[in-house]
Design a protein around this motif. Sequence first.
Motif, PDB file in Angstrom:
ATOM      1  N   ALA A  65       1.462   3.457 -14.922  1.00 18.11           N
ATOM      2  CA  ALA A  65       1.071   4.220 -14.327  1.00 18.11           C
ATOM      3  C   ALA A  65      -0.496   4.209 -13.936  1.00 18.11           C
ATOM      4  O   ALA A  65      -1.194   4.808 -13.449  1.00 18.11           O
ATOM      5  CB  ALA A  65       1.359   5.014 -15.386  1.00 18.11           C
ATOM      6  N   ASP A  66      -1.104   4.038 -15.018  1.00 18.52           N
ATOM      7  CA  ASP A  66      -2.790   3.629 -14.654  1.00 18.52           C
ATOM      8  C   ASP A  66      -3.082   2.580 -13.647  1.00 18.52           C
ATOM      9  O   ASP A  66      -2.757   1.957 -13.726  1.00 18.52           O
ATOM     10  CB  ASP A  66      -3.353   3.401 -16.225  1.00 18.52           C
ATOM     11  N   GLU A  67      -3.728   2.959 -12.422  1.00 22.48           N
ATOM     12  CA  GLU A  67      -4.625   1.677 -11.665  1.00 22.48           C
ATOM     13  C   GLU A  67      -5.249   1.157 -12.412  1.00 22.48           C
ATOM     14  O   GLU A  67      -5.167   0.269 -11.765  1.00 22.48           O
ATOM     15  CB  GLU A  67      -4.884   3.021 -10.719  1.00 22.48           C
TER      16      GLU A  67
ATOM     17  N   THR B 176      -0.652   5.761  -4.873  1.00 20.68           N
ATOM     18  CA  THR B 176      -1.278   6.403  -3.804  1.00 20.68           C
ATOM     19  C   THR B 176      -2.316   7.272  -3.309  1.00 20.68           C
ATOM     20  O   THR B 176      -2.812   6.357  -3.436  1.00 20.68           O
ATOM     21  CB  THR B 176      -0.477   7.796  -4.318  1.00 20.68           C
ATOM     22  N   SER B 177      -2.399   8.251  -1.787  1.00 22.12           N
ATOM     23  CA  SER B 177      -3.936   8.611  -2.032  1.00 22.12           C
ATOM     24  C   SER B 177      -4.578   8.963  -2.782  1.00 22.12           C
ATOM     25  O   SER B 177      -4.112   9.814  -3.696  1.00 22.12           O
ATOM     26  CB  SER B 177      -3.293   9.294  -0.924  1.00 22.12           C
ATOM     27  N   GLY B 178      -5.933   9.080  -2.605  1.00 24.34           N
ATOM     28  CA  GLY B 178      -6.905  10.071  -3.342  1.00 24.34           C
ATOM     29  C   GLY B 178      -7.789   9.377  -4.217  1.00 24.34           C
ATOM     30  O   GLY B 178      -7.391   8.003  -3.639  1.00 24.34           O
ATOM     31  N   SER B 179      -7.614  10.238  -5.311  1.00 24.22           N
ATOM     32  CA  SER B 179      -8.929   8.959  -6.415  1.00 24.22           C
ATOM     33  C   SER B 179      -7.842   7.961  -7.297  1.00 24.22           C
ATOM     34  O   SER B 179      -8.640   7.086  -7.576  1.00 24.22           O
ATOM     35  CB  SER B 179      -9.084  10.082  -7.404  1.00 24.22           C
ATOM     36  N   ALA B 180      -6.335   7.186  -6.879  1.00 19.97           N
ATOM     37  CA  ALA B 180      -6.166   6.535  -7.717  1.00 19.97           C
ATOM     38  C   ALA B 180      -6.732   5.663  -7.216  1.00 19.97           C
ATOM     39  O   ALA B 180      -6.560   4.493  -7.758  1.00 19.97           O
ATOM     40  CB  ALA B 180      -4.489   6.871  -7.025  1.00 19.97           C
ATOM     41  N   LEU B 181      -6.675   5.574  -5.658  1.00 19.90           N
ATOM     42  CA  LEU B 181      -7.128   3.927  -4.753  1.00 19.90           C
ATOM     43  C   LEU B 181      -8.324   3.538  -6.060  1.00 19.90           C
ATOM     44  O   LEU B 181      -8.926   2.168  -6.024  1.00 19.90           O
ATOM     45  CB  LEU B 181      -7.453   4.155  -3.251  1.00 19.90           C
TER      46      LEU B 181
ATOM     47  N   ILE C  76       3.174  -1.792  -9.111  1.00 17.34           N
ATOM     48  CA  ILE C  76       3.337   0.116  -8.074  1.00 17.34           C
ATOM     49  C   ILE C  76       2.986   0.757  -9.690  1.00 17.34           C
ATOM     50  O   ILE C  76       3.603   0.999 -10.178  1.00 17.34           O
ATOM     51  CB  ILE C  76       4.463   0.255  -7.674  1.00 17.34           C
ATOM     52  N   SER C  77       2.430   1.386  -8.879  1.00 18.31           N
ATOM     53  CA  SER C  77       1.607   2.567  -9.262  1.00 18.31           C
ATOM     54  C   SER C  77       2.277   4.248  -9.317  1.00 18.31           C
ATOM     55  O   SER C  77       2.914   4.443  -7.769  1.00 18.31           O
ATOM     56  CB  SER C  77       0.020   3.555  -9.633  1.00 18.31           C
ATOM     57  N   PRO C  78       2.679   5.223  -9.883  1.00 17.49           N
ATOM     58  CA  PRO C  78       3.289   6.293  -9.498  1.00 17.49           C
ATOM     59  C   PRO C  78       2.951   6.802  -8.788  1.00 17.49           C
ATOM     60  O   PRO C  78       1.644   7.155  -9.124  1.00 17.49           O
ATOM     61  CB  PRO C  78       3.674   6.750 -10.527  1.00 17.49           C
ATOM     62  N   GLY C  79       3.595   8.009  -7.373  1.00 14.18           N
ATOM     63  CA  GLY C  79       3.156   8.532  -6.373  1.00 14.18           C
ATOM     64  C   GLY C  79       4.327   9.374  -5.550  1.00 14.18           C
ATOM     65  O   GLY C  79       4.982   8.716  -5.653  1.00 14.18           O
ATOM     66  N   SER C  80       3.437   9.869  -4.550  1.00 17.36           N
ATOM     67  CA  SER C  80       4.369  10.540  -3.494  1.00 17.36           C
ATOM     68  C   SER C  80       3.982  10.055  -2.133  1.00 17.36           C
ATOM     69  O   SER C  80       4.528  10.047  -1.405  1.00 17.36           O
ATOM     70  CB  SER C  80       4.128  11.988  -3.800  1.00 17.36           C
ATOM     71  N   ARG C  81       2.797  10.002  -2.219  1.00 20.27           N
ATOM     72  CA  ARG C  81       1.977   9.142  -1.222  1.00 20.27           C
ATOM     73  C   ARG C  81       2.463   7.461  -0.182  1.00 20.27           C
ATOM     74  O   ARG C  81       2.409   7.593   0.855  1.00 20.27           O
ATOM     75  CB  ARG C  81       0.938   9.135  -0.592  1.00 20.27           C
TER      76      ARG C  81
ATOM     77  N   LEU D 245      -5.794 -11.076  -4.134  1.00 18.79           N
ATOM     78  CA  LEU D 245      -5.672  -9.294  -4.711  1.00 18.79           C
ATOM     79  C   LEU D 245      -5.163  -8.469  -3.486  1.00 18.79           C
ATOM     80  O   LEU D 245      -5.962  -8.963  -2.475  1.00 18.79           O
ATOM     81  CB  LEU D 245      -6.867  -8.782  -5.613  1.00 18.79           C
ATOM     82  N   ILE D 246      -4.510  -8.194  -3.481  1.00 19.75           N
ATOM     83  CA  ILE D 246      -4.025  -7.429  -2.118  1.00 19.75           C
ATOM     84  C   ILE D 246      -3.788  -6.450  -2.454  1.00 19.75           C
ATOM     85  O   ILE D 246      -2.718  -6.322  -3.183  1.00 19.75           O
ATOM     86  CB  ILE D 246      -2.512  -7.852  -1.379  1.00 19.75           C
ATOM     87  N   VAL D 247      -4.781  -5.041  -2.314  1.00 17.58           N
ATOM     88  CA  VAL D 247      -4.678  -3.901  -2.059  1.00 17.58           C
ATOM     89  C   VAL D 247      -3.907  -3.293  -0.951  1.00 17.58           C
ATOM     90  O   VAL D 247      -4.337  -3.583  -0.286  1.00 17.58           O
ATOM     91  CB  VAL D 247      -6.154  -3.193  -2.511  1.00 17.58           C
ATOM     92  N   ILE D 248      -2.873  -2.442  -2.083  1.00 15.75           N
ATOM     93  CA  ILE D 248      -2.215  -1.425  -0.530  1.00 15.75           C
ATOM     94  C   ILE D 248      -2.075  -0.145  -0.702  1.00 15.75           C
ATOM     95  O   ILE D 248      -1.572   0.117  -1.924  1.00 15.75           O
ATOM     96  CB  ILE D 248      -0.810  -2.051  -0.337  1.00 15.75           C
ATOM     97  N   SER D 249      -3.026   0.452  -0.103  1.00 15.95           N
ATOM     98  CA  SER D 249      -3.253   2.152  -0.639  1.00 15.95           C
ATOM     99  C   SER D 249      -2.697   3.075   0.882  1.00 15.95           C
ATOM    100  O   SER D 249      -2.667   2.854   1.514  1.00 15.95           O
ATOM    101  CB  SER D 249      -4.778   2.506   0.017  1.00 15.95           C
ATOM    102  N   ALA D 250      -1.673   3.721  -0.021  1.00 17.40           N
ATOM    103  CA  ALA D 250      -1.260   5.200   1.027  1.00 17.40           C
ATOM    104  C   ALA D 250      -2.096   6.039   1.118  1.00 17.40           C
ATOM    105  O   ALA D 250      -3.114   6.522   0.228  1.00 17.40           O
ATOM    106  CB  ALA D 250       0.556   5.589   0.982  1.00 17.40           C
TER     107      ALA D 250
END
Length: 553
Positions: free
Chosen positions: A51-53, A76-81, A26-31, A98-103
Amino acid sequence: MIYPKIALAQSIIEICLAKGITNIIISPGSRNAPLTIGFAQNPNFKCYSIADERCAAFFALGIAQQTKSPTAIVCTSGSALLNYYPAVAEAFYSQIPLIVISADRPQSKIDIGDGQTIRQENVFQNHSVFNANLNEEASVENDLKINKAIETAILQKGPVHINAPFEEPLYETVDTLSVQSKITHSEEIIGTKIIENIDDVISVYNAAESKLILVGVNEANSIDPEIVANFAHDPSVVVLTETTSNLHDPSFINSIDTLITPFDDADFKAFQPEILITFGGMIVSKRIKAFLRKYKPKEHWHIDTLRAYDTFSALTKHFVMQPNDFFKALFAKSVVTESDYFAKIDKIYALRKNKRQEYVDKIPFSDFKVFEKVIESLPAKSQLQISNSSAIRYAQLIDIDPTIEVFCNRGTSGIDGSTSTAIGAAVGNEKQTVFITGDIGFLYDSNALWNSYIPKNFKIVLINNGGGGIFRILPGHEEKPVFNTYFETSHHLTAEHLAKMYGMDYYTANDGISLEKNLKSFYDKNDSPAILEIFTPTLENDVILKQYFKELV
C-alpha cells in the motif's frame, strides 16, 4: 485470459512479459486500474500488493538487488509517484535495475485543477537512466519507448520511468488482446576486455612499491580466487575491504577505521600509496576518504563497466571492464615487486586486532558490545541486511563470517527504506535473512511491516538506544535540549505493539545475559517473522566507541 480494455495498458504488460519482467509490485489506486487488472490476472507475473509507495519501491529494490533482474513498481497518478523517489535515487547510485510504471491523467487534464494530477513527466530525470513519456493511444512509437526503457534499465543497471496516461473508463476488460506489441531486442554491451596501452599500465604497476586496493560495495563470489591469491601474496599490495565488499582473505584489512584512526601525520605519509585501485560501489568509511583526499596517490584507477566517481579528487584512469577481466590481464604481465608496504601495515593491524579484542572483552553492555555479540551469532551462509547511520558503522568494526553475504543501501546512505529493502531481499533470496537496524531507522520505515509477504524466518535485530546515536558519534555534538530534540530525536518508543499488530514474535534484551538467552530463542523459532529489541544505554554508547579508538594505540 482477462485483459484491460485500454490498449496502452495491454502494450505495457505484453512488453514487460516479453522482456522477462515478472516481479510486479503494485500500490492500490484507481488510475492504475488497467495495469493492475492486466498484471494481477496474468499467471505469468508474480504480483505483490504494497500500500505505501515508498515501502513498495524499496521492497522492489530489495528483490532486484537479490535477483539481479529488473523489478517493476506500479502506482496511481499524483503524489503517489513522488513517494518512489527515495528508492529511485538509491537504485540510481547503487546501480540496481528498477522500472517505475506510473499511471497518469491525459495531458489535457494536467494543471487545470483536476484531482490527483501533478506534472509527472520526467519527474525522476536527475536520478534515472531513461524516461519514457507515453502518448495516450497505443502505437509503435510508444512500444519503442517502453522497449527502450526496459533495455536501458538492464544495460545501465538503473531506474527508468514509464509514464502512461489513461482516460476513463478504467476498469473495463476484454477477453482478447487488441494490440500486437512491437518487441525489440538489444545485445548487452559489456565493457571492453582490453586494457588500452597495457604496456604503460603494466610498467606503472610494476614500478610501484605501494599499491592500495580499496573495495566498496561488492557482490559475493564475484572476484576469482586466483585474483584474491595474487593480492594476498604481493608484498607491495595492501587490500582494504568493508563489510559490504563481501571479499575475504586473512591478509585483507577488514576494518579500515580500526587501522587508520590512530595514525598521525608520519603514519599517513608512510601509508600513502603510489597507486590506488578501486572497484565496487560506495565506501562507508569517512576516514579513508579524508586520508586519500589529503594524501593523494599518484595514480587512482577505478574499474567499473559503467561509472567512475572521482571520490578522492585523484582519478587518473577509468577501466571500463569487469574487475576480473582487468586483473587477469594485469597479472598476466605484472611481476611481484619487492616491498615492505604490506608487512609494515600487516604488523600494525595485527596489534590493532589484539587491542580491539582486549577492549571489547572489557566494555560494559552497550551498542558496541551488542554488535559484537549479534554479528557473532549470525547463522552461517545467511544474508545480513544492515541499516544506515550507526548500524553500518559499528558493523565495520567487527569480523564477520565469510559465508555471510552483507548488504546495505549505500547508494544514498539513507535510513528511509532499509527495512523495506531487507524484506524485499528476503523475498528475493531463499537464504535466511537477518536485518540489523537502529531505532530511528526502524521507526521511520515501520510501514515496511505492513506487508503480507514477509518470510517466516525473517529476523529483525533492533538496537534501541533511545535516539539517533549517529549524531552522538559525529564531531560537534553537545548535550543540550536543541541536540536531544532536533538531532538525536530522543524518544521512549518500543517495537512491542508494532510486533503484536503485525503478528511478529517479539523478544527483548537489556543486558548480556538476556541477550544471550533471547538470541537463541530468536533463531530457533521460525513460525513467524521476529523482532529482537535490544535496549542499550543512550549516554554511554558514544563514550565507549570514542574510547575504543583511543585504546588502539
